[in-house]
Enzyme design. Structure first.
Site, mmCIF file in Angstrom:
data_model
loop_
_atom_site.group_PDB
_atom_site.id
_atom_site.type_symbol
_atom_site.label_atom_id
_atom_site.label_comp_id
_atom_site.label_asym_id
_atom_site.label_seq_id
_atom_site.Cartn_x
_atom_site.Cartn_y
_atom_site.Cartn_z
ATOM 1 N N ALA A 1 0.893 -1.230 -0.158
ATOM 2 C CA ALA A 1 -0.111 -0.006 -0.118
ATOM 3 C C ALA A 1 0.743 1.284 0.128
ATOM 4 C CB ALA A 1 -1.079 0.240 1.338
ATOM 5 N N GLU B 1 10.263 -5.774 -4.136
ATOM 6 C CA GLU B 1 9.077 -6.314 -3.426
ATOM 7 C C GLU B 1 9.633 -7.784 -2.931
ATOM 8 O OE1 GLU B 1 6.519 -8.135 -1.092
ATOM 9 O OE2 GLU B 1 6.410 -5.852 -1.305
ATOM 10 N N SER C 1 0.242 -4.609 -4.090
ATOM 11 C CA SER C 1 -0.905 -3.451 -4.057
ATOM 12 C C SER C 1 -2.202 -4.286 -3.799
ATOM 13 C CB SER C 1 -1.148 -2.533 -5.332
ATOM 14 O OG SER C 1 -0.160 -1.843 -5.603
ATOM 15 N N CYS D 1 -6.148 -6.645 4.524
ATOM 16 C CA CYS D 1 -7.505 -6.852 5.351
ATOM 17 C C CYS D 1 -8.411 -7.809 5.049
ATOM 18 C CB CYS D 1 -7.941 -5.368 5.430
ATOM 19 S SG CYS D 1 -6.914 -3.958 6.143
#
Length: 460
Positions: A13, A37, A43, A47
Site C-alpha cells: 500500500a 518487493e 498493491s 485486510c
C-alpha cells in the site's frame, strides 16, 4: 536536467501508492522509479485475507488492486521476489538479493522510500517453526496458510492471540469447518477494546462455537514425528490439539534495515518521520505504512498503528514529496472496525488504559440502544461506550459493539475527535434520522448525553 532515481523498498500500500503518485507528478525522463518487493504480489488488501480464507472472497486475485505488470506498464521498474538486505546511506545505494537465484547487486538512489511494512510477532517458543504454524500479514502468508489448509486432513485449529487478525481468522476457520480454539493472555478478547466491551465479543465468539480461553500463556508448540504441529501447550499445563496454528498475537514494525542503518526509531520500533513523512534528519528519505510510528492526535504521543487506511494516505503524501510537490499527514485518532459473525466491532480514540498512560483524568458512559428505531424490523442491539476528559468534557474515545449498522457510526466519533470536540458539542450534532437508519436519538448522541452528565457530576 539529469534524471533522478527514486528507490522504493516495499511493494504494497504505502510503497506503491508513493511510487504511483510520484510517477503522476514526474515522467520517466525526470524521475526513474525502481521498486523492490520480496513477495510475489503488490498493491493488495491484506485486510481481506481472512475473508478469502473463510470463503467470502472466492478468488485470491480479487484482493489485488494493481498487479506488478500494471505497475510496470505505468513506468515503474518493479522487481518482485527481490529483497533489499542493506542500506548504504552514505553511498546513496541499496543492496538487494534476488530470492530465486540468490544473486545480489547494488542500486543507487537520489531519493529513498522505506515501506517495509510489519511482520507477525512470533514468540520464541519451542516448536514455533513447526510445519503448520502460520503468521498472516502478507498475501504470500495467506497463500501459505491456504496451501496448508488444503493438504491438512485434520480439522482442529488453534489461534494464538485474540486481536483483530486472531478473531477474524478464528471466524474464517470456523467457516471452513474447523474446530477452533483461541488462546490469549488477556482478560477478554480484542485488547483494542476495554475489557467490559471485549466481554461482548467473547460472548459472540462462544455463540458461534469458538472456544475462547482467556489468561492462557502459550509455552510450547508440540510436534509430531514428521515435524508438524500436533498441539499447543500452555503454562497451566493444558494441551490443545491442533492440525494448524495461526498466530494472531499482533505485528511489529519491520525495521531491521532501518535500525542497522542508524535511522531514528520510536519506542515501538517504528521509524520516526515528520509531517511530510520524511525520516527525521534525512531530507531525501521518506517512510510510511506499517513500519512507521504516527502521531496520536488525542494523546499527543507517537504510536504504532498499522492500518491500510493510513498506509495508503502515507503513500500519497510521500509520493507528492518525492515527486516535487508537498503534502502532509497530520496524524490519526486510531479508528478501526471489524466483525465477528453478525457482531460489528468499532473503536476510535483512547481506551481507559491509554488515557491512564497519558495521565488524563476521565469519566466513562456506556449505553445500550438499537441500530434503528426499536419498532423497525431490522433493529439490532447496540452498545456504545464513551470516554471524556473529566475537567473539560473533551471527547477521548468511543467503542461500539452491535448488530448490522453499528460499526460505521464510529466515523461520527472519529470526526469529533479529530476536531477536538467536547461531549457537549457532540450531543448538539445534527445527525440524520429516519426509522430505518436510527432511533430519534442516535445511540452516539445518547452516549454523549450520558457522558455530559458524568462530566458534570465528577466536577474538576
Amino acid at each position: 536536467m539529469a534524471t533522478e532515481r527514486l528507490v522504493v523498498v516495499g511493494g504494497d500500500a504505502a510503497g506503491m501508492s508513493a511510487a504511483s503518485q510520484a510517477r503522476r507528478l514526474k515522467g520517466p525522463a525526470e524521475l526513474e522509479i525502481v521498486a523492490f518487493e520480496r513477495g510475489h504480489f503488490t498493491s493488495y488488501s491484506a485486510c481481506g485475507i481472512p475473508y478469502w480464507i473463510g470463503g467470502q472472497v472466492v478468488d485470491r486475485d480479487d484482493l489485488i488492486a494493481r498487479t506488478p505488470e500494471e505497475h510496470r506498464a505505468r513506468g515503474i521498474d518493479l522487481r518482485t521476489r527481490t529483497e533489499v538486505v542493506e542500506l548504504d546511506l552514505a553511498g546513496g545505494r541499496v543492496r538487494s538479493r534476488d530470492l530465486e537465484s540468490g544473486s545480489e547487486s547494488w542500486t543507487g538512489y537520489d531519493k529513498l522510500v522505506l515501506a517495509t511494512g510489519a511482520r507477525p510477532i512470533r514468540p520464541h517458543l519451542p516448536g514455533i517453526g513447526a510445519h503448520g504454524v502460520h503468521g498472516v500479514q502478507t498475501l504470500d502468508d495467506g497463500q501459505r496458510l491456504m496451501d496448508t489448509l488444503d493438504r491438512t486432513e485434520g480439522r482442529r485449529a488453534v489461534v494464538v492471540g485474540a486481536g483483530y487478525i486472531g478473531v477474524e481468522m478464528a471466524e474464517a476457520l470456523v467457516g471452513r469447518g474447523y474446530e477452533v480454539t483461541v488462546l490469549h493472555r488477556g482478560e477478554q478478547p480484542m485488547a483494542t477494546l476495554d475489557p467490559d466491551m471485549g466481554a461482548l465479543v467473547h460472548r459472540a465468539m462462544n455463540g458461534m462455537g469458538i472456544r475462547t480461553v482467556s489468561r492462557a500463556e502459550v509455552t510450547k508448540i508440540l510436534t509430531d514425528d514428521r515435524g508438524g504441529v500436533r498441539a499447543v501447550a500452555t503454562a497451566a499445563g493444558e494441551e490443545y490439539p491442533a492440525d494448524v496454528v495461526v498466530l494472531g498475537i499482533g505485528v511489529e514494525p519491520r525495521t531491521g534495515l532501518a535500525r542497522a542503518a542508524g535511522l531514528p526509531l520510536g519506542e515501538s520500533g517504528g521509524l520516526l518521520t515528520d509531517l511530510s513523512m520524511r525520516v527525521r534528519g534525512h531530507e531525501n528519505i521518506w517512510s510510511g505504512g506499517d513500519c512507521v510510528e504516527v502521531l496520536d492526535l488525542v494523546s499527543g504521543r507517537m504510536r504504532h498503528i498499522p492500518l491500510g487506511t493510513h498506509a495508503n494516505k502515507h503513500g500519497q503524501v510521500i509520493g507528492s514529496g518525492a515527486g516535487g510537490g508537498y503534502a502532509t499527514f497530520p496524524g490519526v485518532v486510531g479508528t478501526a472496525v471489524s466483525k465477528v459473525c453478525d457482531l460489528e466491532i468499532a473503536r476510535t480514540g483512547l481506551r481507559e488504559k491509554d488515557a491512564l498512560a497519558a495521565g488524563l483524568r476521565f469519566v466513562t458512559a456506556t449505553i445500550s440502544s438499537t441500530t434503528t428505531a426499536g419498532y423497525y424490523p431490522t433493529a439490532a442491539q447496540m452498545t456504545v461506550k464513551i470516554l471524556a476528559e473529566r475537567r473539560t468534557g473533551r471527547l477521548l474515545g468511543v467503542q461500539i459493539i452491535g448488530g448490522a449498522g453499528s460499526a460505521k457510526r464510529v466515523d461520527i466519533a472519529a470526526v469529533a475527535l479529530t476536531a477536538g470536540m467536547t461531549v457537549d458539542q457532540l450531543v448538539s450534532l445534527d445527525l440524520g434520522y429516519a426509522p430505518p437508519f436510527s432511533p430519534v436519538w442516535d445511540p452516539i448522541l445518547v452516549a454523549a448525553r450520558k457522558a455530559v452528565s458524568a462530566v458534570r457530576t465528577a466536577g474538576g
